[in-house]
Design an enzyme around this catalytic site. Structure first.
Site, mmCIF file in Angstrom:
data_model
loop_
_atom_site.group_PDB
_atom_site.id
_atom_site.type_symbol
_atom_site.label_atom_id
_atom_site.label_comp_id
_atom_site.label_asym_id
_atom_site.label_seq_id
_atom_site.Cartn_x
_atom_site.Cartn_y
_atom_site.Cartn_z
ATOM 1 N N GLU A 20 7.393 16.124 -41.266
ATOM 2 C CA GLU A 20 5.748 16.223 -41.098
ATOM 3 C C GLU A 20 5.555 16.102 -39.789
ATOM 4 O O GLU A 20 4.642 16.939 -39.235
ATOM 5 C CB GLU A 20 5.375 15.022 -41.838
ATOM 6 C CG GLU A 20 3.760 14.893 -41.903
ATOM 7 C CD GLU A 20 3.322 13.546 -42.766
ATOM 8 O OE1 GLU A 20 2.715 13.020 -42.081
ATOM 9 O OE2 GLU A 20 3.929 13.363 -43.874
ATOM 10 N N HIS B 291 11.482 12.752 -44.422
ATOM 11 C CA HIS B 291 10.194 13.850 -44.561
ATOM 12 C C HIS B 291 9.137 13.629 -43.570
ATOM 13 O O HIS B 291 8.560 14.480 -43.292
ATOM 14 C CB HIS B 291 9.867 13.352 -45.884
ATOM 15 C CG HIS B 291 8.644 13.632 -46.385
ATOM 16 N ND1 HIS B 291 7.468 12.908 -46.059
ATOM 17 C CD2 HIS B 291 8.063 14.736 -47.086
ATOM 18 C CE1 HIS B 291 6.176 13.694 -46.344
ATOM 19 N NE2 HIS B 291 6.549 14.790 -47.313
ATOM 20 N N ASN B 292 8.839 12.330 -43.207
ATOM 21 C CA ASN B 292 7.780 12.099 -42.358
ATOM 22 C C ASN B 292 8.070 12.493 -40.859
ATOM 23 O O ASN B 292 7.287 12.784 -40.238
ATOM 24 C CB ASN B 292 7.626 10.489 -42.213
ATOM 25 C CG ASN B 292 6.946 10.062 -43.639
ATOM 26 O OD1 ASN B 292 6.875 10.591 -44.577
ATOM 27 N ND2 ASN B 292 6.063 8.835 -43.240
ATOM 28 N N LYS C 212 12.622 9.535 -47.301
ATOM 29 C CA LYS C 212 11.150 9.365 -47.040
ATOM 30 C C LYS C 212 11.066 9.570 -45.618
ATOM 31 O O LYS C 212 10.174 10.063 -45.133
ATOM 32 C CB LYS C 212 10.336 8.360 -47.646
ATOM 33 C CG LYS C 212 8.946 8.011 -47.445
ATOM 34 C CD LYS C 212 8.094 9.304 -47.771
ATOM 35 C CE LYS C 212 6.741 9.004 -47.749
ATOM 36 N NZ LYS C 212 5.859 8.479 -46.691
ATOM 37 N N SER D 220 4.859 10.213 -51.114
ATOM 38 C CA SER D 220 4.246 11.103 -50.270
ATOM 39 C C SER D 220 3.277 11.848 -51.090
ATOM 40 O O SER D 220 3.199 12.212 -52.379
ATOM 41 C CB SER D 220 5.196 12.135 -49.569
ATOM 42 O OG SER D 220 4.386 12.849 -48.771
#
Length: 483
Positions: A191, A187-188, A184, A129
């Site tokens: 986000e 995480h997205n 991940k 990222s």
């Protein structure tokens, strides 16, 4: 001929920048691209005069690598990854390592890890990222897969990764098979939530409080100096202050339809599959979907009416309330994301280091913020923490923000301004802190029409009951319910 420490396949923006990052840290890097002219162009351009070995075939590429060979794939997720794995496997030896650095869906990584290991090789699926700037200057890296592969790639990954203020690399081993890509993905999802909440705050400032871009620019600049300090607040500040060559604010010229690549949707689907209430990120994904039906919204705006109320209060006080509401909602977003990771760790038998994940997100990545240091502290104090809201720091922060949070949501409703993510965050908080929810009535309804049974408050958990509500049905129950 000198041999490369690692090889990268795929010379798009992320691949090129990762190569340059690795080379700048002292590593020799091999590169290959299916369209071989890209290799020549790269070596004649940005890669000229550097310790980079170009290859025109997969065989030549693999021969240029030191053993154990480390092949990092930076190609589009899905079939292109599977296709390249098949191409490269015949040219590898036992113990060699394939690394997928793209945004692959974690079930694919679970499958690929098992497949590559069955061929005697090792596999890593890693989240990367930070976008193109992060790839070049230091990304957040979240590797998972074959544990035996980690010692071979650790020196490279930790050297090229972003560093915290204390010099700690934003890269650590996450867990087995798909764990790295799962983290991940979360995480997205976070986000998506962060971006949507910032956009709702902007909408409230612009249309609710009547603020102009320069005023909003100044507010976000101020917010970036304290508890909301983060990359996304920082770039929002910059965007609101940016004008084109004609002196027009570029943000006002951008069509209000949001794109998405699917990682937010994956996060929400994973939450549904594991029964986790990831309400805020779900609303953030749906907000993008709503934005995409622009023509419908334009037509609806001409026939559907809402309140004509105007903001009459103290604008400065409301800006302070927005700041607190955004902070509290952000806490909810991370609390839900960590809840999902805990559920996945239990389901897939991953031993996730939750404090370490917060550390990986402290630098390089899109959601990097000062706030993540507090998450690391929370899990360092209590690694078995069931929800971030139960940590004293976050509990006190949300309780303190609560009056402002409620005023913001109430005022948004009064003015007819949509705040789905901030509003759902508050709704989740009120649901989570409720000792009793109306699901007793819901279970009665399910039992009434489908004989699905229910548990009782005056009996031990695990005992199920059925009522013949109408006197016409039988005593047979359909099935117990799944929580």
């Amino acid at each position: 001929m000198s041999q490369a420490d690692i090889g990268i396949v795929g010379l798009a923006v992320m691949g090129e920048n990762l190569i340059l990052n690795m080379e700048s840290k002292g590593f020799t890097v091999a590169c290959y691209n299916r369209t071989v002219e890209k290799v020549d162009n790269f070596l004649a351009g940005r890669g000229k005069g550097k310790k980079i070995i170009g290859s025109h075939s997969v065989q030549e590429f693999c021969k240029s690598l030191k053993r154990p060979r480390k092949v990092m794939i930076m190609v589009k997720a899905g079939k292109p990854v599977d296709d390249f794995i098949e191409q490269v496997l015949p040219h590898l030896e036992d113990g060699d390592i394939i690394i997928d650095g793209g945004n692959s869906h974690f079930p694919d990584t679970i499958r690929r890890t098992a497949y590559v290991e069955s061929k005697g090789k090792l596999y890593i699926g890693t989240g990367v990222s930070g976008g193109e700037e992060g790839a070049l200057l230091g990304p957040s890296i979240m590797p998972g897969g074959s544990p035996a592969a980690w010692p071979a790639v650790k020196p490279i990954f930790q050297k090229i990764a972003a560093k915290t203020d204390k010099g700690e690399p934003c890269c650590e081993w996450v867990g087995e098979n798909g764990a790295g890509h799962f983290v991940k993905m979360v995480h997205n999802g976070i986000e998506y939530g962060d971006m949507q909440m910032i956009c709702e705050t902007y909408q409230m400032m612009k249309y609710g409080l009547g603020m102009n871009n320069e005023q909003m620019h100044e507010v976000f600049a101020e917010w970036n100096k304290a508890e909301l300090n983060s990359y996304l607040i920082e770039i929002t500040r910059d965007i609101l202050g940016y004008k084109d060559e004609n002196g027009k604010y570029v943000v006002d010229l951008i069509l209000d339809t949001a794109g998405q690549k699917g990682t937010g949707k994956w996060t929400v689907v994973a939450a549904l599959d594991s029964g986790q209430p990831l309400t805020l990120i779900g609303e953030a994904v749906f907000a993008r979907c709503l934005s995409a039906i622009k023509e419908e919204r334009v037509a609806a705006s001409k026939v559907l009416t809402g309140p004509s109320a105007k903001f009459q209060g103290d604008r400065k006080a409301m800006i302070n309330d927005l700041r607190a509401a955004l902070y509290a909602s952000k806490i909810i977003s991370y609390a839900q994301g960590y809840q999902l990771m805990r559920a996945a760790a239990s389901e897939y038998k991953w031993n996730l280091n939750y404090g370490g994940i917060a550390l990986m997100w402290r630098g390089g990545c899109i959601i990097r913020s000062a706030f993540l240091g507090k998450i690391k502290e929370a899990y360092d104090k209590n690694s078995k923490l069931s929800n971030l809201l139960l940590d004293p720091f976050f509990k006190d922060a949300v309780v303190k923000a609560q009056p402002s949070w409620r005023r913001v949501v109430t005022e948004a409703i009064r003015l007819g301004i949509a705040m789905p993510a901030v509003g759902s965050a508050l709704t989740f908080y009120d649901g989570y802190r409720s000792e009793r929810l109306p699901a007793n009535l819901l279970q009665a309804q399910r039992d009434y029409f489908g004989a699905h049974t229910y548990e009782r408050v005056d009996k031990p958990r695990g005992q199920f009951y059925h009522t013949n509500w109408t006197g016409h049905g039988g005593a047979t129950a359909a099935s117990t319910y799944t929580v």
